[in-house]
Design a protein around this motif. Structure first.
Motif, PDB file in Angstrom:
ATOM      1  N   TYR A 123      -9.834  11.056   5.431  1.00 26.42           N
ATOM      2  CA  TYR A 123     -10.147   9.713   4.960  1.00 26.42           C
ATOM      3  C   TYR A 123      -9.633   9.391   3.565  1.00 26.42           C
ATOM      4  O   TYR A 123      -9.604   8.242   3.161  1.00 26.42           O
ATOM      5  CB  TYR A 123     -11.665   9.500   4.999  1.00 26.42           C
ATOM      6  N   GLY A 124      -9.250  10.405   2.811  1.00 23.70           N
ATOM      7  CA  GLY A 124      -8.846  10.168   1.438  1.00 23.70           C
ATOM      8  C   GLY A 124      -7.389   9.771   1.305  1.00 23.70           C
ATOM      9  O   GLY A 124      -6.593   9.896   2.229  1.00 23.70           O
ATOM     10  N   VAL A 148      -3.432   4.173   0.335  1.00 30.96           N
ATOM     11  CA  VAL A 148      -2.818   4.840   1.480  1.00 30.96           C
ATOM     12  C   VAL A 148      -3.842   5.819   2.049  1.00 30.96           C
ATOM     13  O   VAL A 148      -4.445   6.592   1.313  1.00 30.96           O
ATOM     14  CB  VAL A 148      -1.540   5.590   1.056  1.00 30.96           C
ATOM     15  N   ARG A 149      -4.057   5.809   3.364  1.00 29.25           N
ATOM     16  CA  ARG A 149      -5.113   6.617   3.965  1.00 29.25           C
ATOM     17  C   ARG A 149      -4.583   7.469   5.110  1.00 29.25           C
ATOM     18  O   ARG A 149      -3.588   7.138   5.743  1.00 29.25           O
ATOM     19  CB  ARG A 149      -6.242   5.715   4.499  1.00 29.25           C
ATOM     20  N   GLN A 178       5.703   5.927   6.353  1.00 22.49           N
ATOM     21  CA  GLN A 178       5.819   4.940   5.291  1.00 22.49           C
ATOM     22  C   GLN A 178       6.740   5.459   4.197  1.00 22.49           C
ATOM     23  O   GLN A 178       6.583   6.588   3.714  1.00 22.49           O
ATOM     24  CB  GLN A 178       4.456   4.608   4.694  1.00 22.49           C
ATOM     25  N   LEU A 179       7.709   4.637   3.799  1.00 20.93           N
ATOM     26  CA  LEU A 179       8.617   4.981   2.725  1.00 20.93           C
ATOM     27  C   LEU A 179       8.177   4.292   1.440  1.00 20.93           C
ATOM     28  O   LEU A 179       7.733   3.134   1.460  1.00 20.93           O
ATOM     29  CB  LEU A 179      10.046   4.554   3.066  1.00 20.93           C
ATOM     30  N   PHE A 180       8.320   5.004   0.313  1.00 19.82           N
ATOM     31  CA  PHE A 180       7.954   4.472  -0.992  1.00 19.82           C
ATOM     32  C   PHE A 180       9.142   4.623  -1.943  1.00 19.82           C
ATOM     33  O   PHE A 180       9.632   5.725  -2.153  1.00 19.82           O
ATOM     34  CB  PHE A 180       6.737   5.203  -1.567  1.00 19.82           C
ATOM     35  N   ARG A 181       9.570   3.504  -2.514  1.00 17.33           N
ATOM     36  CA  ARG A 181      10.669   3.506  -3.466  1.00 17.33           C
ATOM     37  C   ARG A 181      10.138   3.805  -4.866  1.00 17.33           C
ATOM     38  O   ARG A 181       9.183   3.184  -5.341  1.00 17.33           O
ATOM     39  CB  ARG A 181      11.380   2.154  -3.455  1.00 17.33           C
ATOM     40  N   ASN A 182      10.737   4.766  -5.535  1.00 21.04           N
ATOM     41  CA  ASN A 182      10.341   5.140  -6.888  1.00 21.04           C
ATOM     42  C   ASN A 182      10.929   4.131  -7.875  1.00 21.04           C
ATOM     43  O   ASN A 182      12.151   4.022  -8.023  1.00 21.04           O
ATOM     44  CB  ASN A 182      10.840   6.546  -7.212  1.00 21.04           C
ATOM     45  N   GLU A 183      10.048   3.405  -8.562  1.00 21.07           N
ATOM     46  CA  GLU A 183      10.493   2.417  -9.545  1.00 21.07           C
ATOM     47  C   GLU A 183      10.317   2.897 -10.983  1.00 21.07           C
ATOM     48  O   GLU A 183      10.316   2.097 -11.918  1.00 21.07           O
ATOM     49  CB  GLU A 183       9.736   1.109  -9.321  1.00 21.07           C
TER      50      GLU A 183
END
Length: 602
Positions: A123-124, A148-149, A178-183
């Motif tokens: 759940y975390g 995000v879970r 899910q992809l995450f772009r590093n900004e």
């Protein structure tokens, strides 16, 4: 008191949880041999039952007594000293206490220090810890990951080649990655990848350039977790691979597979036939039932597309049939040619390639690693067929891969982490262990000892140095990653515990104080989108030896480590030559490279 339950409910409960969660009743709680005669018990009640373990509680690792290298040597626990906190989510049943997750170690904020992400498949949210000075700071919220879970596997890599380390995280309940772009100071959500299969658990996200076009692709190994798992021996429990080719920056397309699906537990790119092109090795979680491990070859037409995965297992001898848990490539006998280590529930195998395919040399080289003893305990095992113990496919599995009547409990070994802990130029391997999750069938203790095998670089293979280096304590752990977290030139270990630890961090940071030699860490930057250098082959010539390494960073289960290589030099303070062979075909040579860190550009 727990009541017996029907064989149908038994099968549903077992296969719905196999390999990933814990079925709680043990020998004293359920009479499976008279299940049909006694009636049925709801599977949810079975899963929520609480029982005591056969083993004593896990013991804390030896704490470091000082901030700098400890004269006692070995590995010591710096979790509190480095202010590391990974808090597991609170669940409503004891089953929620057995949380599995993945580790991704990389420099996310670009400050030259290795940071870490730990996922949580219950759940975390995942936890992002950034290295700041002598401690780690929780940056989960500020970097946009707090919402995000239920995350399982993760992968850290530079998607578009801009120099920042991006992130991919797989859901343990959905059908997306899910992809995450590093900004630079936070992650921004990028388009997600779909089609990994509904209600699945992704055990691994593997990043590699399958089609050799210079862009990194993603292979997701998954296991199904659904009521469709209705029989222990046949169909109904799907699993396999979901492969995505990066056609353009942040645009991924699904790739077809011509191979029969397996419940893919672990992956490893490896050049099995020594033709210069890597194959994809797949460890099958239910190999005894699904048909065994696989060797898959990426097929690319002259134009570069379409891409397909084709089964090339025949004749390799890799199609071992057991509960395959992890894969690693390591030169176990010092002949300059890598063997393939496959960790397992029960005994492990170490495959040496030969003219006939491969030969298991685990016993001869000290890598079989069956189990451990608890004084006064009497291990007992059950078959998947509750009416006919030791019969059927799982009875065959038990007789083959466990030891009938053995005085030892079998360990379940997970991701094998290959690294050179003592910086002698010979690779070693650390293997975390923990409960397989099938208490009814295999009542081994949840807390199990990890193993550290020191490579000898000779035909003697490995020496078990777990106890002498402070790592013999039992824990329930599946994932670990090796990296130089404190920047002192040697490689430390981070271990993620599956069980929730009351009042302590689930992530244990173990500082390496065992190294007594120099080292060289090499980062290779390819052109364009290939900036991580993944797939590059490296030769290091030092003191009359030639050491062969491959830049990868992928763990075979769950996550990734830094995309670099760490080479122990022993007493040498420089290497004669470094040769990097990039996947593009470019070859770069550097002479008289001093110990420390170096970056080689294509």
């Amino acid at each position: 008191m727990l009541q017996p339950f029907s064989s149908e409910a038994f099968a549903v409960a077992v296969l719905a949880c196999a390999g990933a969660c814990s079925l709680s009743p043990r020998d004293a709680g359920v009479d499976v041999t008279s299940a049909d005669a006694q009636g049925a018990t709801d599977a949810d009640a079975l899963l929520s039952a609480d029982v005591a373990t056969d083993a004593p509680p896990a013991v804390s690792f030896r704490r470091c007594t000082q901030a700098t290298r400890d004269p006692e040597g070995g590995f010591c626990d710096v979790t509190a000293r480095w202010d590391v906190h990974v808090v597991r989510s609170a669940g409503s049943t004891p089953r929620d206490g057995w949380i599995v997750g993945a580790l991704c170690a990389a420099d996310f904020d670009g400050d030259g220090h290795v940071d870490i992400v730990a996922t949580d498949n219950q759940y975390g949210s995942p936890t992002l810890l950034l290295r700041l000075g002598e401690r780690f700071v929780d940056a989960t919220t500020s970097w946009g990951l707090a919402d995000v879970r239920r995350t399982s596997a993760c992968a850290a890599f530079d998607v578009e080649g801009d120099g920042d380390t991006d992130l991919a995280i797989a859901s343990s309940i959905g059908d997306t990655i899910q992809l995450f772009r590093n900004e630079g100071t936070r992650f921004a959500e990028a388009p997600a990848l779909g089609g990994t299969n509904v209600r699945t658990e992704n055990t691994v996200l593997y990043v590699t350039d399958l089609d050799r076009d210079g862009r990194l692709d993603i292979v997701a190994g998954y296991l199904a977790r659904s009521p469709r798992c209705t029989t222990p021996f046949g169909t109904g429990c799907p699993g396999g691979l979901a492969t995505f080719r990066q056609a353009d920056a942040w645009r991924f397309e699904p790739v077809a597979s011509e191979a029969t699906p397996r419940r893919a537990q672990a992956l490893r790119m490896f050049d099995w036939d020594d033709d210069g092109i890597d194959e994809l090795l797949v460890a099958a979680d239910f190999g005894m039932l699904d048909g065994g491990n696989q060797v898959l070859r990426a097929i690319v037409d002259p134009a570069g597309t379409p891409l397909a995965l084709r089964d090339a297992t025949a004749g390799t001898g890799f199609d071992q049939q057991f509960f395959g848990m992890g894969i690693a490539a390591i030169d176990a006998d010092g002949d300059g040619r890598d063997e393939v280590l496959v960790t397992n529930f029960g005994r492990d195998v170490l495959l040496r390639r030969d003219a006939s395919g491969s030969t298991d040399v685990a016993a001869a080289l000290g890598a079989q690693l069956y189990g451990f003893s608890i004084p006064g305990a009497a291990p007992r095992y059950r078959s998947f067929d509750p009416m006919h113990v030791w019969e059927g496919p799982m009875g065959t599995f038990q007789r083959t891969w466990l030891r009938e009547g053995a005085p030892e409990f079998p360990t379940t070994k997970w991701v094998p982490v290959v690294f050179d802990f003592d910086d002698d130029g010979i690779e070693d391997v650390f293997i975390p262990s923990g409960q397989v999750g099938l208490d009814l069938l295999f009542p081994e203790p949840r807390d199990q000892p990890a193993t550290l095998l020191r490579g000898t670089g000779t035909s003697s293979g490995f020496t078990d140095v777990t106890g002498s280096l402070g790592l013999a304590q039992r824990a329930d752990a599946r994932n670990a990653v090796a990296a130089d977290f404190d920047g002192d030139g040697d490689v430390d270990i981070a271990v993620l515990h599956s069980a929730r630890l009351s009042g302590t961090s689930a992530l244990r940071m173990l500082r390496n104080d065992a190294s007594r030699g120099h080292s060289l860490t090499i980062t290779a930057h390819g052109r364009g989108a290939a900036s991580d250098g993944i797939g590059a082959r490296v030769e290091v010539r030092v003191g009359g030896r030639t050491l062969h390494r491959r830049i990868d960073g992928n763990l075979s289960i769950g996550g990734t480590g830094p995309h670099e290589i760490h080479v122990g030099l022993g007493a040498a303070t420089a290497v004669d030559e470094v040769v990097v062979r990039f996947p593009s075909g470019a070859v770069v040579r550097r002479s008289n490279v001093p110990a420390g860190r170096t970056t080689i550009d294509e």
